[in-house]
Design an enzyme around this catalytic site. Structure first.
Site, PDB file in Angstrom:
ATOM      1  CG  ASP A 134      -2.000   1.082   1.144  1.00 13.72           C
ATOM      2  OD1 ASP A 134      -2.381   1.456   0.030  1.00 13.72           O
ATOM      3  OD2 ASP A 134      -2.430   1.555   2.198  1.00 13.72           O
ATOM      4  CG  LEU A 169      -4.613  -6.214  -3.626  1.00 10.36           C
ATOM      5  CD1 LEU A 169      -4.828  -5.259  -4.798  1.00 10.36           C
ATOM      6  CD2 LEU A 169      -4.713  -7.666  -4.087  1.00 10.36           C
ATOM      7  CB  CYS A 198     -19.912   7.101  -6.345  1.00 10.54           C
ATOM      8  SG  CYS A 198     -18.565   7.956  -5.477  1.00 10.54           S
ATOM      9  CE  LYS A 222      -3.407  14.032  10.627  1.00  7.73           C
ATOM     10  NZ  LYS A 222      -2.114  14.088  11.326  1.00  7.73           N
ATOM     11  CG  ASP A 241     -16.708  -0.770   3.226  1.00  8.35           C
ATOM     12  OD1 ASP A 241     -15.607  -0.879   2.655  1.00  8.35           O
ATOM     13  OD2 ASP A 241     -16.853  -0.972   4.452  1.00  8.35           O
ATOM     14  CB  CYS A 243     -17.711   1.694  -4.912  1.00 12.66           C
ATOM     15  SG  CYS A 243     -16.093   1.542  -4.136  1.00 12.66           S
TER      16      CYS A 243
END
Length: 380
Positions: A134, A169, A198, A222, A241, A243
């Site tokens: 990531d 991943l 969306c 922030k 979450d 989509c």
């Protein structure tokens, strides 16, 4: 060295250590991804969290000496929470996205990749690696797509036939020449559900994401959340979450294969009011192990205020007033003022008027005025 045999041995070993899917690809440049990234940058669609150098994101040779192949791995995570607490009047709750349930996935994937490195090193002492999850230079999704882990969906997630898009991943660049696996054909077809629903229109089109509008990104910022997105957040504290949950490929997909990925319901779906006064120490103790804590408590507290405003939770007014009057952070004071205006009530308006006379920070004053405007313009 028989690398075909070694590849099969690595695949078998990966299953023994709990890697749910593994794929191999070449270390050549990711030309298609480069085109996408250049377009993203030109349109101003990047989040700002990415590696700034696009060349490093698509060319393994710039971050590893003489790369020969890349190993991609995937771990499946749960999509349903057991014994999830209910949000109810006076006890409203926020929600962390599924990718932030359980132990931080960065740690889990790094552990698996480290075990894989050790295994290969035993077989081939001269083997070299660079593993990443990531936060590395390469685009995890591009590697996974080319390694045959899944296809890149219109929701910009890797979708696997086995686990849907509910996978973490990671990848490993190596100097060993493994035979590449075949990429998977796109299977989204004419489905456009993720784009259509969306909440902020961040999915501009299939496979094209404006990260600046994406709730998953917005919840991690922030500063003050732009006005246009404040009512779109709902009760999301971290991530989004939508989509994924609407994707037909995810229907019925719920895997509980890794104990450390199981969410603590009180952490994944916490009460909102206690978050407003949580100390740094308490936050670290309670949330430090989840990926959603990486930006600290400030974004979570800001989002908790927006969530309480979303619920119009009148029982939270005393807590929010306390935040507006005492918190040292302008973003939190200002968001509290806006939230009071959204919720409404005599106590809220009196507190806002009082705060307007005492506040010295200009941005917070503007938020107080926004809060007061709800009383004259209505709370639409």
């Amino acid at each position: 060295m028989d690398f075909k045999k070694l590849k099969e041995e690595i695949i078998q070993y990966s299953r023994r250590i709990g890697i749910d899917k593994i794929g191999f690809t070449t270390a050549s440049t990711f030309d298609e991804m480069k085109n996408r990234l250049v377009r993203q940058e030109s349109l101003g669609y990047q989040s700002g969290f990415e590696e700034k150098d696009i060349e490093k994101r698509v060319d393994p040779s710039l971050i590893f000496d003489e790369p020969r192949s890349i190993i991609s791995i995937a771990l499946a995570y749960p999509s349903k929470m057991k014994d999830a607490p209910q949000s109810k009047k006076g006890e409203r709750r926020g929600i962390f996205c599924r990718a932030s349930w359980g132990t931080d996935y960065h740690d889990l994937l790094k552990e698996k990749l480290s075990l894989l490195e050790d295994y290969i090193k035993e077989k081939v002492p001269e083997a070299m690696f660079k593993s990443m999850v990531d936060t590395g230079e390469l685009v995890d999704r591009a590697v996974a797509e080319r390694a045959g882990i899944g296809w890149s969906g219109k929701n910009c997630a890797i979708i696997t036939p086995e686990f849907g898009s509910y996978v973490y991943l990671g990848e490993m660049i190596t100097n060993l020449p493994f035979e590449p696996d075949k990429p998977m054909e796109d299977q989204c077809g004419t489905c456009n559900k993720c784009v259509d629903v969306c909440p902020t229109g961040a999915l501009v089109e299939g496979g094209q994401l404006d990260a600046q509008r994406c709730i998953a990104f917005l919840t991690q910022t922030k500063g003050f959340l732009p006005d246009q997105f404040r009512t779109k957040i709902g009760n999301r504290l971290y991530g989004c979450d939508t989509c994924q949950t609407v994707c037909p490929e995810n229907k019925g997909k719920d895997f509980h294969l890794h104990e450390r990925m199981e969410p603590d319901p009180e952490i994944a779906k916490p009460l909102l009011k206690p978050l407003l006064s949580i100390s740094n120490k308490e936050f670290k103790q309670n949330y430090g192990h989840v990926s959603g804590s990486w930006r600290g408590k400030k974004p979570i507290q800001r989002n908790a205020l927006l969530a309480l405003a979303h619920f119009k939770d009148e029982t939270a007014i005393p807590d929010i007033i306390s935040v507006m009057e005492r918190d040292v952070r302008p973003v939190i004071r200002g968001t509290a003022a806006w939230a009071l205006g959204r919720i409404g009530g005599e106590d809220a308006i009196e507190a806002l008027k009082k705060a307007r006379n005492k506040e010295e920070d200009q941005e917070v004053i503007e938020e107080i005025e926004k809060g007061l405007s709800f009383f004259t313009e209505g709370r639409s």
